[in-house]
Design a protein around this motif. Structure first.
Motif, mmCIF file in Angstrom:
data_model
loop_
_atom_site.group_PDB
_atom_site.id
_atom_site.type_symbol
_atom_site.label_atom_id
_atom_site.label_comp_id
_atom_site.label_asym_id
_atom_site.label_seq_id
_atom_site.Cartn_x
_atom_site.Cartn_y
_atom_site.Cartn_z
ATOM 1 N N GLU A 101 42.068 20.608 40.490
ATOM 2 C CA GLU A 101 41.621 20.655 39.100
ATOM 3 C C GLU A 101 41.231 19.271 38.565
ATOM 4 O O GLU A 101 40.867 19.119 37.414
ATOM 5 N N LEU A 102 41.373 18.296 39.408
ATOM 6 C CA LEU A 102 40.986 16.953 38.979
ATOM 7 C C LEU A 102 39.493 16.794 39.273
ATOM 8 O O LEU A 102 39.077 16.693 40.420
ATOM 9 N N PHE A 103 38.694 16.804 38.213
ATOM 10 C CA PHE A 103 37.245 16.818 38.409
ATOM 11 C C PHE A 103 36.600 15.452 38.389
ATOM 12 O O PHE A 103 35.533 15.249 38.943
ATOM 13 N N SER A 104 37.246 14.540 37.698
ATOM 14 C CA SER A 104 36.598 13.226 37.670
ATOM 15 C C SER A 104 37.605 12.114 37.416
ATOM 16 O O SER A 104 38.747 12.362 37.037
ATOM 17 N N LEU A 105 37.169 10.910 37.652
ATOM 18 C CA LEU A 105 38.032 9.756 37.443
ATOM 19 C C LEU A 105 37.659 9.103 36.113
ATOM 20 O O LEU A 105 36.513 9.186 35.681
ATOM 21 N N PRO A 106 38.633 8.463 35.466
ATOM 22 C CA PRO A 106 38.311 7.868 34.167
ATOM 23 C C PRO A 106 37.425 6.631 34.310
ATOM 24 O O PRO A 106 37.418 5.976 35.355
ATOM 25 N N GLU A 107 36.726 6.362 33.230
ATOM 26 C CA GLU A 107 35.841 5.200 33.143
ATOM 27 C C GLU A 107 36.567 3.900 33.535
ATOM 28 O O GLU A 107 36.029 3.040 34.231
ATOM 29 N N GLU A 108 37.856 3.830 33.099
ATOM 30 C CA GLU A 108 38.605 2.568 33.276
ATOM 31 C C GLU A 108 38.843 2.190 34.731
ATOM 32 O O GLU A 108 39.359 1.119 35.002
ATOM 33 N N MET A 109 38.500 3.080 35.638
ATOM 34 C CA MET A 109 38.739 2.756 37.054
ATOM 35 C C MET A 109 38.173 1.385 37.395
ATOM 36 O O MET A 109 38.733 0.652 38.193
ATOM 37 N N HIS A 110 37.055 1.064 36.791
ATOM 38 C CA HIS A 110 36.451 -0.208 37.196
ATOM 39 C C HIS A 110 37.225 -1.431 36.704
ATOM 40 O O HIS A 110 36.978 -2.542 37.120
ATOM 41 N N CYS A 111 38.228 -1.191 35.802
ATOM 42 C CA CYS A 111 39.084 -2.316 35.384
ATOM 43 C C CYS A 111 40.142 -2.648 36.432
ATOM 44 O O CYS A 111 40.804 -3.677 36.363
ATOM 45 N N LEU A 112 40.362 -1.727 37.371
ATOM 46 C CA LEU A 112 41.477 -1.912 38.299
ATOM 47 C C LEU A 112 41.071 -2.857 39.428
ATOM 48 O O LEU A 112 40.752 -2.434 40.534
ATOM 49 N N THR A 113 41.132 -4.113 39.142
ATOM 50 C CA THR A 113 40.595 -5.080 40.104
ATOM 51 C C THR A 113 41.546 -5.342 41.267
ATOM 52 O O THR A 113 41.152 -5.874 42.292
ATOM 53 N N ALA A 114 42.824 -4.979 41.102
ATOM 54 C CA ALA A 114 43.761 -5.214 42.214
ATOM 55 C C ALA A 114 43.646 -4.110 43.271
ATOM 56 O O ALA A 114 44.136 -4.239 44.385
ATOM 57 N N LEU A 115 43.009 -3.012 42.894
ATOM 58 C CA LEU A 115 42.965 -1.843 43.786
ATOM 59 C C LEU A 115 42.196 -2.144 45.074
ATOM 60 O O LEU A 115 41.034 -2.526 45.046
ATOM 61 N N ARG A 116 42.913 -1.995 46.208
ATOM 62 C CA ARG A 116 42.316 -2.292 47.506
ATOM 63 C C ARG A 116 41.900 -1.022 48.223
ATOM 64 O O ARG A 116 41.056 -1.043 49.096
ATOM 65 N N GLU A 117 42.590 0.062 47.905
ATOM 66 C CA GLU A 117 42.389 1.246 48.723
ATOM 67 C C GLU A 117 42.467 2.509 47.869
ATOM 68 O O GLU A 117 43.401 2.689 47.104
ATOM 69 N N GLU A 127 27.207 5.855 46.554
ATOM 70 C CA GLU A 127 25.896 5.612 45.933
ATOM 71 C C GLU A 127 25.412 6.763 45.042
ATOM 72 O O GLU A 127 25.068 6.565 43.892
ATOM 73 N N THR A 128 25.455 8.002 45.540
ATOM 74 C CA THR A 128 24.828 9.080 44.785
ATOM 75 C C THR A 128 25.774 9.781 43.812
ATOM 76 O O THR A 128 25.346 10.338 42.811
ATOM 77 N N GLY A 129 27.082 9.769 44.096
ATOM 78 C CA GLY A 129 28.020 10.511 43.260
ATOM 79 C C GLY A 129 28.093 9.938 41.841
ATOM 80 O O GLY A 129 27.920 8.742 41.634
ATOM 81 N N GLU A 130 28.420 10.850 40.904
ATOM 82 C CA GLU A 130 28.461 10.441 39.503
ATOM 83 C C GLU A 130 29.564 9.407 39.232
ATOM 84 O O GLU A 130 29.450 8.565 38.363
ATOM 85 N N ASP A 131 30.682 9.531 39.979
ATOM 86 C CA ASP A 131 31.803 8.626 39.754
ATOM 87 C C ASP A 131 31.732 7.355 40.591
ATOM 88 O O ASP A 131 32.584 6.478 40.478
ATOM 89 N N TRP A 132 30.751 7.286 41.440
ATOM 90 C CA TRP A 132 30.680 6.135 42.344
ATOM 91 C C TRP A 132 30.682 4.785 41.603
ATOM 92 O O TRP A 132 31.412 3.873 41.996
ATOM 93 N N PRO A 133 29.925 4.652 40.507
ATOM 94 C CA PRO A 133 29.915 3.354 39.818
ATOM 95 C C PRO A 133 31.320 2.916 39.362
ATOM 96 O O PRO A 133 31.581 1.733 39.235
ATOM 97 N N LYS A 134 32.200 3.907 39.146
ATOM 98 C CA LYS A 134 33.551 3.554 38.686
ATOM 99 C C LYS A 134 34.407 3.015 39.816
ATOM 100 O O LYS A 134 35.407 2.340 39.598
ATOM 101 N N ILE A 135 34.055 3.362 41.048
ATOM 102 C CA ILE A 135 34.949 3.014 42.158
ATOM 103 C C ILE A 135 34.291 2.118 43.203
ATOM 104 O O ILE A 135 34.962 1.639 44.124
#
Ligand SMILES: Nc1ncnc2c1ncn2[C@@H]1O[C@H](COP(=O)(O)OP(=O)(O)O)[C@@H](O)[C@H]1O
Ligand SMILES: [Mg+2]
Length: 790
Positions: free
Chosen positions: A732-748, A764-772
């Motif tokens: 049921e988890l359809f998308s990731l939040p915008e703030e994902m791109h703030c998580l600069t420590a995230l390695r994996e 590249e093509t997925g809608e959430d790709w820019p966040k991750i």
């Protein structure tokens, strides 16, 4: 009974004695004089310990001396811990002004008592130290036998498919399985040979062969080991046939269940590592297996030909040693990184001679190969070739001395870690996180390097033990590893740990009074509330129930343990079936690890759990009835909140009744969790607000199988330390939040079996790709779609 790892114990106690907080309190409490003396005595003693450990074999008095010293060291460690607890407590009572150092703020009685104990232990150590002169020991500060290999290990895990040779043995056995005994109900093929020869390996090869798959409708594998208990075996055979586990069935029910699953089919059953020489039990087991199709077979592996003959077989397969050339390949594979041996022809020559001495026993070959891995010093290789062990017990074909030789050469920090593994039963599947948390609770992991979590550091230990062949059958499951110990290696662990660790049952009459770590192989039946031997002990640090379905059932027992053993560090009550954990649990101020895995009755935890100021790991998996985590956490005053501040790892899973969401609190938990593992919580919609307090400390989050999990929390941006995030089976988890791109420590980032989300995360093509896209490593459904590390 020889004493071991004294050097390591002394070293770790010295480390604790040097802690700044201890120095500060001891000044304030006027015990610094004793503390300094204690340190200096212990350092002088430590210098002779390596020699003493070696010499004791020839000198019994020395063993006694070491044993006294060990007790004193452990007692010193307990006192130091108590100091620290007290300091922490006082600090939190009055956290704004750290007045606790001022004398006026301390209850005189406590200071007086602990001061006295410090003095006492100092005097005891002085006395022990004074006796060392008569043993004429040599000072030595580093263990020269040890080859340290702190360098990164480049071995990848050697897989089961990496068996060398044995094809013709395999084919002969398969030929027998397919073409003999077709008119008999059930025939038995025993594979006989000494320990470490490769019987289990060969049986596995046969079991996994596709000709066998085609010929049998059902395959089952059961490890028997020393305990040929027919009920247990019936359970395990049925489990192996159906892939389910059976808890409380009676023998009759089991029998019916087994009959049904055999259902007139033609089966192959492997009974691995059988010791039973009792005909009656064998006949009983065989009786259970009737009702199969003709041509069904049992493969038995055993060290004893007597066992084979009991099972009534005319033809046993006597396994011979692995041919020299195969042994040599095996040796080189473990001793060198692939291909590197070409640079060291001299070493290969010496290796060749070492292999000859191993008499075709792959376990010996592999152990010595891995012992010499990363060592290019010719003298070291020669010292193994010319070691005295070869003169010892060769004729008995006993390879334990080879294993011991290898053990002697592991660094002291690994020795205790290895030895404590003797608490697990034979053939137990070891989970890396269980091991690591266990070692951590006992302070066995030295301080991790910068930028390294203690878990990673612990994993390093697991890998090192594996690379030295003390662990085998390693499997990588992503966020953890599983592995096993060979039965002979397990015997070695028992023999080096015997002065400290013991496996017992509720009926065990007595144990050595010095034992500090117990594992119970069996549950308590009515009328055996508290085993007798417990009354004689008081310094116990570990109580552990490792066997599935065999946890403690009585609160009286737990209560007795809590009131007797104030120094418990690990209380692993897996599979327990009491309804309430006694409130007295809160008095265990040294407790680091509390495990209630698979308790299916408990509804709530006592509030006193919040007092466990040293608790690092709390495991609450498969507690089906658990409805709430202490209510009091909700109303926790600052005081009790602080108490749980050591808690680093929280594991909650498969607790269908638990609704973390309902526990929304006015105040956040003031925890500093680093790892959060959540699984099978159907009621979970997002991470509860109450965990927001640890947003900045969390380094690892794992969420698995939460069918209603729809969103990461709105405080995601605060997860500033988060290094690894895994989300599995949350459809049921359809998308990731915008703030994902703030998580600069995230390695994996790992996402698995979340179909919608997976699609949105397409590179590249997925809608959430820019966040991750900024995350260095990304896995989707187990496939690495992005990696910037080389
Ligand atoms: N043919 C082989 N090639 C590679 N490794 C082997 C081979 N036979 C045994 N080993 C290794 O030697 C060790 C002992 O083998 P195992 O089959 O467990 O012996 P046993 O069951 O006779 O005690 C294991 O670590 C196994 O991986
Ligand atoms: Mg075996």
């Amino acid at each position: 009974m020889l004493e071991s790892f004294l050097f390591n114990i002394a070293e770790s106690v010295l480390g604790k004695l040097a802690s700044p907080i201890l120095e500060e309190i001891s000044l304030a409490w006027n015990v610094n004089d004793d503390l300094e003396k204690l340190k200096s005595t212990l350092s002088t003693v430590k210098a002779v310990l390596l020699d003493a450990e070696e010499q004791q074999e020839k000198n019994h008095e020395l063993t006694i001396w070491l044993s006294k010293l060990k007790d004193a060291c452990y007692d010193a460690e307990d006192i130091v811990d108590e100091f620290e607890c007290e300091a922490l407590l006082r600090q939190s009572t009055d956290s704004k002004v750290r007045r606790f150092f001022s004398r006026s703020n301390n209850p005189l009685v406590f200071r007086f008592k602990i001061g006295n104990r410090m003095k006492e232990i100092r005097e005891r150590l002085d006395e022990i130290s004074a006796q060392k002169g008569k043993f004429h020991l040599t000072e030595r500060l580093v263990d020269e036998r040890v080859v340290y290999r702190r360098r990164e290990m480049t071995h990848s895990f050697v897989q089961a498919s990496d068996v060398i040779g044995r094809e013709s043995d395999r084919d002969k056995i398969i030929e027998y399985l397919l073409h003999h005994g077709e008119l008999e109900n059930l025939s038995v093929v025993p594979i006989v040979g000494i320990g470490g020869l490769g019987k289990t390996t060969l049986a596995k090869m046969v079991y996994n062969d596709e000709r066998v798959d085609r010929n049998f409708q059902l395959k089952m594998w059961v490890c028997v080991s020393e305990d040929f208990d027919v009920t247990r075996l019936a359970k395990e055979i049925t489990s192996s046939a159906t892939g389910r586990s059976y808890g409380d069935l009676t023998m009759d029910q089991l029998q019916a269940r087994l009959r049904r699953s055999l259902g007139g089919r033609k089966f192959l059953l492997v009974l691995d590592d059988v010791w039973n020489e009792n005909l009656v039990r064998w006949v009983e087991l065989r009786g259970l297996l009737e009702g199969c199709a003709m041509g069904s077979k049992i493969i038995v592996t055993t060290r004893s030909s007597k066992v084979a003959s009991i099972m009534g077989i005319e033809l046993a397969y006597n396994l011979l040693g692995l041919p020299h050339k195969d042994c040599l390949s095996l040796f080189l594979k473990w001793a060198f990184n692939a291909g590197q041996e070409k640079q060291y022809p001299n070493l290969v020559d010496i290796g060749n001679e070492i292999v000859r001495k191993c008499g075709g026993v792959p376990l010996a070959v592999r152990t010595l190969g891995s012992l010499l891995y990363a060592s290019t010093d010719e003298r070291h290789w020669l010292s193994i070739r010319d070691n005295e062990i070869w003169k010892l017990k060769q004729e008995e074909n006993d390879i334990l001395p080879v294993l011991k030789l290898s053990y002697d050469q592991i660094p002291s920090y690994l020795k205790r870690c290895f030895a404590y593994c003797s608490l697990f039963p034979k053939n137990y599947v070891l989970y890396s996180f269980e091991l690591v948390q266990f070692w951590m609770a006992h302070g066995l992991l030295d301080s991790p390097g910068e930028d390294q979590e203690s878990e990673d550091h612990g994993m390093q230990y697991v890998k090192e033990l594996w690379s030295r062949s003390f662990f085998q059958d390693v499997e990588d499951h992503g966020f953890f590893f599983t592995c096993k110990m060979h039965d002979l290696v397990h015997d070695l662990a028992i023999s080096v740990a015997q002065s400290e660790c013991s496996t017992v049952t509720f009926l065990t009459p007595t144990v050595n009074e010095k034992i500090r770590h117990f594992s119970f192989l069996g549950t308590n039946l009515p009328g055996q509330e508290v085993p007798k031997f417990l009354h004689k002990l008081d310094r116990v640090r570990t109580i552990f129930f490792p066997v599935r379905g065999m946890g403690p059932s009585s609160e009286t027992f737990i209560d007795a343990c809590i009131s007797r053993f104030k120094h418990l560090r690990v209380l692993n009550l897996s599979d327990s079936c009491f309804e309430a954990l006694p409130n007295s649990i809160g008095t265990l101020k040294h407790l680091r690890y509390l495990d209630l895995y698979r308790n299916r009755k408990i509804r709530k935890l006592p509030n006193s759990i919040c007092k466990l100021q040293n608790l690092q790991t709390l495991r609450l998996e498969e507690c089906e009835k658990l409805e709430e985590i202490p209510r009091d956490i909700k109303n926790m005053s600052n005081l009790s909140l602080k108490h749980l501040s050591a808690l680093e790892t929280l594991v909650i899973g498969d607790c269908a009744k638990l609704n973390l969401m309902e526990m929304e609190y006015n105040e956040d938990f003031d925890l500093s969790l680093t790892s959060l593992v959540i699984g099978e919580l159907p009621q979970l919609v997002t991470l509860p607000h109450s965990l927001q307090g640890c947003a900045s400390t969390l380094q690892y989050i794992y969420i698995d199988d939460c069918p209603n999990f729809t969103a990461l929390p709105d405080w995601t941006r605060n997860l500033t330390s988060l290094k690894r995030l895994e989300i599995i089976r949350c459809p049921e988890l359809f998308s990731l939040p915008e703030e994902m791109h703030c998580l600069t420590a995230l390695r994996e980032l790992k996402i698995g079996l979340c179909p919608e989300l997976r699609e949105r995360c397409d590179p590249e093509t997925g809608e959430d790709w820019p966040k991750i896209g900024h995350i260095p490593e990304i896995f989707l459904n187990g496939i690495k779609v992005k990696s910037t590390t080389n």
